[in-house]
Write an enzyme that holds these catalytic residues in place. Structure first.
Site, PDB file in Angstrom:
ATOM      1  N   GLY A 186      -2.050-115.353  23.835  1.00  0.00           N
ATOM      2  CA  GLY A 186      -1.097-116.225  24.512  1.00  0.00           C
ATOM      3  C   GLY A 186       0.289-115.940  23.962  1.00  0.00           C
ATOM      4  O   GLY A 186       0.548-114.831  23.473  1.00  0.00           O
ATOM      5  N   GLU A 247      -6.621-123.759  27.646  1.00  0.00           N
ATOM      6  CA  GLU A 247      -6.383-123.572  26.208  1.00  0.00           C
ATOM      7  C   GLU A 247      -7.131-124.593  25.391  1.00  0.00           C
ATOM      8  O   GLU A 247      -6.956-125.788  25.596  1.00  0.00           O
ATOM      9  CB  GLU A 247      -4.908-123.786  25.902  1.00  0.00           C
ATOM     10  N   ARG A 271      -5.681-137.366  29.980  1.00  0.00           N
ATOM     11  CA  ARG A 271      -4.396-137.688  30.641  1.00  0.00           C
ATOM     12  C   ARG A 271      -3.928-136.484  31.453  1.00  0.00           C
ATOM     13  O   ARG A 271      -4.355-135.348  31.191  1.00  0.00           O
ATOM     14  CB  ARG A 271      -3.324-138.056  29.605  1.00  0.00           C
TER      15      ARG A 271
HETATM   16  C1  LIG Z   1      -4.246-131.233  23.536  1.00  0.00           C
HETATM   17  C2  LIG Z   1      -3.126-130.460  24.179  1.00  0.00           C
HETATM   18  C3  LIG Z   1      -2.314-131.096  25.100  1.00  0.00           C
HETATM   19  C4  LIG Z   1      -1.243-130.426  25.694  1.00  0.00           C
HETATM   20  N1  LIG Z   1      -0.458-131.071  26.604  1.00  0.00           N
HETATM   21  C5  LIG Z   1       0.608-130.433  27.145  1.00  0.00           C
HETATM   22  C6  LIG Z   1       1.460-131.113  28.076  1.00  0.00           C
HETATM   23  O1  LIG Z   1       1.251-132.267  28.453  1.00  0.00           O
HETATM   24  N2  LIG Z   1       2.532-130.442  28.557  1.00  0.00           N
HETATM   25  C7  LIG Z   1       2.794-129.138  28.189  1.00  0.00           C
HETATM   26  O2  LIG Z   1       3.784-128.601  28.669  1.00  0.00           O
HETATM   27  N3  LIG Z   1       1.970-128.465  27.359  1.00  0.00           N
HETATM   28  C8  LIG Z   1       0.905-129.085  26.817  1.00  0.00           C
HETATM   29  N4  LIG Z   1       0.076-128.421  25.945  1.00  0.00           N
HETATM   30  C9  LIG Z   1       0.181-126.977  25.869  1.00  0.00           C
HETATM   31  C10 LIG Z   1       0.998-126.503  24.704  1.00  0.00           C
HETATM   32  O3  LIG Z   1       2.269-126.429  25.229  1.00  0.00           O
HETATM   33  C11 LIG Z   1       0.438-125.120  24.363  1.00  0.00           C
HETATM   34  O4  LIG Z   1      -0.778-125.290  23.726  1.00  0.00           O
HETATM   35  C12 LIG Z   1       1.400-124.371  23.515  1.00  0.00           C
HETATM   36  O5  LIG Z   1       2.475-124.019  24.302  1.00  0.00           O
HETATM   37  C13 LIG Z   1       0.754-123.125  22.914  1.00  0.00           C
HETATM   38  O6  LIG Z   1       0.645-122.091  23.828  1.00  0.00           O
HETATM   39  P1  LIG Z   1       0.075-120.659  23.387  1.00  0.00           P
HETATM   40  O7  LIG Z   1      -1.381-120.827  22.986  1.00  0.00           O
HETATM   41  O8  LIG Z   1       0.173-119.811  24.633  1.00  0.00           O
HETATM   42  O9  LIG Z   1       0.870-120.129  22.268  1.00  0.00           O
HETATM   43  C14 LIG Z   1      -1.004-129.067  25.350  1.00  0.00           C
HETATM   44  C15 LIG Z   1      -1.868-128.423  24.431  1.00  0.00           C
HETATM   45  C16 LIG Z   1      -2.907-129.097  23.844  1.00  0.00           C
HETATM   46  C17 LIG Z   1      -3.800-128.385  22.876  1.00  0.00           C
HETATM   47  N1  LIG Z   2      -8.626-124.458  15.495  1.00  0.00           N
HETATM   48  C1  LIG Z   2      -8.440-123.435  16.346  1.00  0.00           C
HETATM   49  N2  LIG Z   2      -8.607-123.587  17.673  1.00  0.00           N
HETATM   50  C2  LIG Z   2      -8.394-122.566  18.506  1.00  0.00           C
HETATM   51  N3  LIG Z   2      -8.047-121.324  18.103  1.00  0.00           N
HETATM   52  C3  LIG Z   2      -7.888-121.102  16.788  1.00  0.00           C
HETATM   53  C4  LIG Z   2      -8.070-122.143  15.848  1.00  0.00           C
HETATM   54  N4  LIG Z   2      -7.839-121.640  14.623  1.00  0.00           N
HETATM   55  C5  LIG Z   2      -7.520-120.361  14.773  1.00  0.00           C
HETATM   56  N5  LIG Z   2      -7.541-119.989  16.063  1.00  0.00           N
HETATM   57  C6  LIG Z   2      -7.199-118.631  16.512  1.00  0.00           C
HETATM   58  O1  LIG Z   2      -5.812-118.664  16.849  1.00  0.00           O
HETATM   59  C7  LIG Z   2      -5.572-118.267  18.184  1.00  0.00           C
HETATM   60  C8  LIG Z   2      -4.595-119.198  18.844  1.00  0.00           C
HETATM   61  O2  LIG Z   2      -3.352-119.244  18.213  1.00  0.00           O
HETATM   62  P1  LIG Z   2      -2.027-119.422  19.064  1.00  0.00           P
HETATM   63  O3  LIG Z   2      -0.864-119.451  18.137  1.00  0.00           O
HETATM   64  O4  LIG Z   2      -2.186-120.562  19.998  1.00  0.00           O
HETATM   65  O5  LIG Z   2      -1.968-118.034  19.786  1.00  0.00           O
HETATM   66  P2  LIG Z   2      -2.133-117.599  21.311  1.00  0.00           P
HETATM   67  O6  LIG Z   2      -0.841-117.947  21.916  1.00  0.00           O
HETATM   68  O7  LIG Z   2      -2.401-116.124  21.251  1.00  0.00           O
HETATM   69  O8  LIG Z   2      -3.270-118.383  21.864  1.00  0.00           O
HETATM   70  C9  LIG Z   2      -6.916-118.364  18.878  1.00  0.00           C
HETATM   71  O9  LIG Z   2      -7.079-117.409  19.904  1.00  0.00           O
HETATM   72  C10 LIG Z   2      -7.897-118.135  17.728  1.00  0.00           C
HETATM   73  O10 LIG Z   2      -8.165-116.741  17.574  1.00  0.00           O
END
Ligand SMILES: Cc1cc2nc3c(=O)[nH]c(=O)nc-3n(C[C@H](O)[C@H](O)[C@H](O)COP(=O)(O)O)c2cc1C
Ligand SMILES: Nc1ncnc2c1ncn2[C@@H]1O[C@H](COP(=O)(O)OP(=O)(O)O)[C@@H](O)[C@H]1O
Length: 301
Positions: A186, A247, A271
């Protein structure tokens, strides 16, 4: 299609969702097979006939073929036939379908649901299946399965997923709705927020539940973890994405799982997804989501 396995009792249908109604049809086939001392089998179709006939929403399934096969196997069915639903199959008349598909397979009994249709333009019905069998095989038709006064159907489950009614979904399926996918890269933002999220690239086109936050159970490397999942386009970051991403943040977990397959069961809808004006607000909300998910998941187990 498959090796000849002797006369069999075949449950036939699309079985999208393998919900309680489908389980009733499959259960009857297994019971009849046991009574007659024959093998039990399932015949299903791929792609979904309604998708081939131009109803686009059926391109996405509740249970893609691989998942269906896993469920059939866990139910103890002896054989499963996936009939390719292509232009030539679509053109078979009901009579040709019986002669060229069912008869050739060597069926003793066919079990189907009350609304099963087959053959060109779906003209064949359970009644015509009886007639066209010419006594060569028996046909058992299973009546609609109701729960709390409501007919269990794939359409109702699709609607419930759109409404975030996960209790209804779980009740009608007889298990939680699940999706599987490979963990892909991501934006690497999650870890900076204190909530790393495994981004799933879904294995096959699934019916997407409504965008928002869910309490989940995830299976990774054969272990089950609790967690939260966001399904959506992350409006806070103005990603411009149109298709939702899936995610998952898992509790008590800190391993690297890029490239691995994760199965996620959606237990409760918490939600809708929202746009936050600051990262602090988003992180504060995710903390609340995680606490609520833990609570809901504890009640579940
Ligand atoms: C429990 C949870 C709730 C989230 N809720 C929102 C939300 O309401 N709005 C939003 O823009 N992103 C939301 N996010 C997404 C986060 O923005 C996202 O996990 C973050 O940008 C990381 O993205 P990446 O894994 O691509 O790095 C949520 C993520 C999680 C885990
Ligand atoms: N508690 C966790 N839940 C989900 N992924 C985890 C956790 N701990 C470590 N990871 C690792 O970290 C990565 C996610 O990190 P993140 O910064 O969100 O990167 P990306 O944007 O690539 O998803 C996952 O793909 C996984 O390999």
């Amino acid at each position: 299609m498959a090796q000849i396995v002797g006369k069999q009792v075949v449950a036939i249908g699309d079985f999208d969702g393998v919900h309680l109604g489908h389980q009733e049809v499959i259960g009857r086939a297994m019971l009849t097979a046991k009574t007659l001392g024959l093998n039990s089998a399932i015949m299903t179709f791929y792609p979904h006939p309604r998708a081939v006939m131009g109803q686009d929403k059926y391109v996405e399934s509740l249970t893609p073929t691989k998942k269906k096969m896993e469920i059939f196997e866990s139910m103890g069915i002896n054989h499963a036939y996936i009939v390719t639903f292509d232009a030539s199959l679509m053109r078979l008349s009901p009579e040709q379908f019986v002669d060229q598909v069912l008869d050739r397979l060597g069926v003793d009994s066919v079990i189907c649901g009350f609304d099963f249709t087959f053959g060109f333009q779906g003209k064949g019905t359970p009644d015509s299946l009886c007639e066209l069998s010419h006594g060569k095989f028996s046909v058992e038709v299973v009546r609609p399965f109701h729960m709390n006064g409501e007919k269990v159907s794939s359409t109702r489950i699709r609607e419930a997923l759109q409404q975030g009614e996960m209790d209804t979904v779980t009740r009608l399926l007889g298990r939680p709705y699940s999706i599987s996918g490979k963990v892909v890269d991501g934006a690497k933002r999650g870890r900076t927020l204190g909530f790393p999220t495994a981004n799933l690239q879904l294995e096959e086109p699934y019916v997407s539940p409504t965008n928002g936050v869910y309490a989940i159970r995830a299976t990774v490397r054969g272990e089950v973890y609790q967690g939260v999942m966001n399904i959506g386009v992350k409006p806070t970051f103005e990603t411009g994405e149109l298709k939702p991403s899936f995610e998952a943040h898992l509790f008590e977990f800190s391993e690297q799982i890029y490239g691995e397959t994760v199965m996620v069961e959606l237990i409760a809808f918490l939600r809708p997804e929202r746009k936050f004006t600051s990262l602090e607000d988003l992180v504060a909300q995710i903390k609340l989501d995680a606490a609520e998910a833990r609570e809901k998941l504890t009640l579940e187990t």
